[in-house]
Scaffold this motif. Structure first.
Motif, short mmCIF file in Angstrom:
data_model
loop_
_atom_site.label_atom_id
_atom_site.label_comp_id
_atom_site.label_asym_id
_atom_site.label_seq_id
_atom_site.Cartn_x
_atom_site.Cartn_y
_atom_site.Cartn_z
N ILE A 74 -62.31 47.70 -37.17
CA ILE A 74 -62.31 48.16 -35.06
C ILE A 74 -63.59 49.36 -34.91
CG2 ILE A 74 -59.63 48.13 -35.96
CD1 ILE A 74 -60.51 51.65 -36.27
N GLN A 102 -61.40 43.69 -33.59
CA GLN A 102 -60.43 44.64 -32.65
C GLN A 102 -61.14 46.06 -32.27
OE1 GLN A 102 -56.63 45.87 -34.67
NE2 GLN A 102 -55.79 46.24 -33.01
N ARG A 103 -61.43 45.43 -30.65
CA ARG A 103 -62.18 46.27 -29.90
C ARG A 103 -61.00 47.53 -29.34
NH1 ARG A 103 -67.44 45.24 -25.54
NH2 ARG A 103 -66.80 47.42 -24.70
N LEU A 104 -61.26 48.59 -30.21
CA LEU A 104 -59.94 49.63 -29.19
C LEU A 104 -60.46 50.30 -27.87
CD1 LEU A 104 -58.41 50.55 -32.68
CD2 LEU A 104 -57.43 48.63 -30.94
N ASP A 105 -59.84 51.05 -26.86
CA ASP A 105 -60.31 52.27 -25.89
C ASP A 105 -60.31 53.15 -27.10
OD1 ASP A 105 -57.93 53.29 -26.21
OD2 ASP A 105 -56.76 52.12 -24.49
N ALA A 131 -57.23 54.97 -28.62
CA ALA A 131 -56.43 54.24 -29.81
C ALA A 131 -57.74 54.23 -30.69
CB ALA A 131 -56.05 53.56 -28.80
N PHE A 132 -58.54 54.57 -30.34
CA PHE A 132 -59.68 54.16 -31.10
C PHE A 132 -59.32 55.28 -32.41
CE2 PHE A 132 -64.04 54.70 -34.22
CZ PHE A 132 -64.09 53.56 -34.46
N LYS A 165 -56.92 56.38 -34.83
CA LYS A 165 -56.84 54.92 -35.71
C LYS A 165 -58.19 55.17 -36.75
CE LYS A 165 -54.44 50.78 -34.56
NZ LYS A 165 -54.19 49.18 -34.71
N ASP A 189 -54.20 50.10 -40.63
CA ASP A 189 -55.25 50.12 -39.38
C ASP A 189 -56.76 49.90 -39.12
OD1 ASP A 189 -53.06 51.63 -37.86
OD2 ASP A 189 -53.97 53.23 -39.35
N TYR A 199 -64.93 50.55 -39.59
CA TYR A 199 -65.05 50.78 -38.44
C TYR A 199 -66.36 51.16 -37.96
CZ TYR A 199 -65.26 55.76 -40.18
OH TYR A 199 -65.61 56.87 -40.44
#
Length: 548
Positions: free
Chosen positions: A381, A410-413, A416-417, A420, A428, A432
């Motif tokens: 992530i 997985q690129r998260l805003d 959300a990042f 997680k 999850d 990262y």
């Protein structure tokens, strides 16, 4: 970045904070035009440019202004213009008095700091800055259980003597306490207590050279010169207009056409573009930061150090940084920025030898030895940042070369990042990418990243290194011992041993450090990028003006 330690990217996290991430989801933009601010002078239309206005483009919109709780870099970049501390940073990483009148008197055992402060300072509502306000400002982050509590939780009690003296009694001899004194920004106790919500959004009041005027989240922040500022120098600028421009190419365009006078964070591919703008230049300085790939050491295959070493063999970090980060950043081989490594004399030449060159065959052998099946589904992530995403993709490509079919990046805003990356759950993440900026002391880059205390595990330490393995526990113990010592030689030895273990165990793969870089129009005078505070506008060593 700023005086706290910030998780680097766009926002923050405690004595710590995520640089460049908003702490939480997006909120609906609200016009916060000075409601309740008794000393606010209305401006013309938002964004209007009276004479001597600095238009500065940020990467992201501020989300709050109360220094007791704010935890993101964009907010701090604004707040630092309004609020002052007992101490601040000079043009580099030296610490100098701000509201204090001189250096503190420190007890021989390093547990007591006596500070004398000025009696001349006033807040923007005209009320004096008192020792009670200072005491409150250092105690509130802990009392209110904010994410900044760990910045100040080494303080046991604060005593007030007379009208100008405070004594900070520490729970233990905390070596970098001067950085803590520089981190605490002073707020008016009674005013803030009267309406904390308004203080944070619509009516912040400090004692600095600029005062709050208006704010619309996602659109702009306007600060005005405080005409009755107690200190020196008086600001040259009449107004600072902050505008968030999230898209890098657009930011550069606004610099080129003069819409903005200063823009921050120039990405690697646009460095030459900015350098070729005839009436602008780049002002930059290496930040006090650290960007890295972290492993989930709590659950899943990456809890095995053999697997982490195998993944190290899957990527050439030198090449990844060269391709995706330079010239906006520089390769880093430990959690410590180069300035700290040099000042403390850490064995960086030895640490440089620890990461492997890319070798897929060696990686395969270690994966086989660890018993990781080729159909295992890897999850990396990353936050919404191209450079960190590319580091994740480089690792992903190496895993695929090693025979794994199911690898996702997985690129998260940011919201959300942030939720997680601290769970420690295999479902999850296995890895990262993140960043951290802090004060210029080793504690800021070890305790929060690798500590195993309640204020770090699952808070700022999303790898959970130090929680399970015996080597990790010993490294974490040494980090705490160094934190609770005032003996520099002892601290250096403890940090050297702990970090060597951490690098050998590959809890992180250090990647790079960013420069605090700004595109600046030539008619802007005396703008100063800064390694800790992002930039300085009006200080004891610079005073920005514009000659349009």
């Amino acid at each position: 970045m700023n005086r706290r330690s910030f998780l680097a990217g766009a926002g923050a996290a405690g004595a710590t904070a995520l640089a460049g991430c908003s702490s939480g989801g997006d909120s609906t933009p609200t016009d916060s035009s000075g409601d309740g601010n008794t000393d606010s002078t209305p401006t013309s239309q938002p964004g209007a440019s009276p004479s001597n206005t600095l238009n500065l483009a940020q990467v992201k919109s501020p989300i709050e202004f109360d220094p007791i709780i704010l935890n993101d870099v964009p907010s701090d970049q604004v707040a630092i213009q309004m609020f002052e501390g007992l101490y601040t940073y000079d043009s580099g990483t030296g610490i100098v008095p701000e509201l204090a009148t001189g250096e503190p008197t420190v007890s021989e055992d390093g547990t007591t700091y006596e500070v004398t402060m000025t009696t001349d300072a006033t807040f923007h509502n005209g009320e004096p800055v008192t020792p009670e306000d200072v005491k409150y400002s250092f105690e509130a982050p802990v009392a209110e259980d904010t994410e900044n509590a760990s910045t100040f939780n080494m303080i046991d009690t604060i005593e007030i003597s007379g009208e100008d003296t405070l004594t900070f009694n520490l729970k233990y001899p905390y070596g970098p306490f001067m950085n803590t004194l520089a981190a605490g920004r002073i707020v008016p106790k009674e005013y803030r207590e009267n309406n904390k919500k308004a203080f944070n959004t619509s009516a912040p009041i400090g004692s600095g050279p600029f005062k709050f005027d208006s704010w619309q989240e996602g659109s702009y922040v306007d600060l005005l010169r405080y005409e009755d500022y107690w200190g020196e120098p008086m600001a040259n600028l009449e107004k600072i207009h902050f505008t968030p421009v999230t898209e890098a190419t657009t930011r550069v365009t606004t610099l080129r056409n003069g819409e903005n006078d200063v823009i921050e964070q120039i990405p690697p591919k646009l460095y030459s573009t900015v350098r070729n703008i005839e009436d602008a230049s780049i002002d930059e300085v290496p930040g006090i930061g650290y960007f890295y790939l972290a492993f989930n050491c709590k659950e899943g295959p990456t809890s095995d150090p053999k697997v982490r070493e195998a993944i190290d063999y899957c990527v050439n970090m030198d090449e990844a940084v060269s391709n995706y980060v330079e010239p906006t950043g520089i390769r880093q081989y430990s959690p410590f920025p180069a300035s700290i490594t040099k000042e403390w004399g850490f064995p960086i030449d030895e640490w440089k030898q620890i990461p492997h060159d890319k070798n897929i065959e060696e990686a395969k052998a270690l994966f086989d030895e660890a018993g990781v099946p080729t159909d295992y589904s890897w999850k990396i992530i990353v936050p919404p940042d191209d450079k960190r995403e590319q580091i994740g993709i480089s690792v992903s490509n190496g895993l695929k070369e090693a025979g794994f079919r199911n690898v996702s990046v997985q690129r998260l805003d940011w919201g959300a990042f942030l939720e997680k990356y601290v769970t420690g759950n295999e479902e999850d993440y296995n890895m990262y990418t993140l960043g951290w900026s802090g004060t210029p002391d080793p504690d800021a880059f070890t305790y929060y990243m690798f500590g195993r205390t309640k204020d770090t595990l699952g808070v700022t330490n999303g790898s959970y290194y130090g929680a399970n393995s015996e080597r990790g526990k010993q490294a974490a113990k040494k980090i705490v011992q160094a934190r609770e010592s005032a003996d520099r030689a002892e601290r250096k030895q403890l940090y050297t041993e702990a970090v060597t273990t951490i690098l050998e165990d590959r809890a992180h793969l250090p990647a790079y450090n960013l420069k605090n870089s700004f595109g600046v129009k030539n008619y802007v005078n005396d703008f100063a990028s800064h390694p800790v505070d992002s930039f300085h506008i009006t200080t004891g060593h610079n005073n920005v003006s514009v000659d349009k």
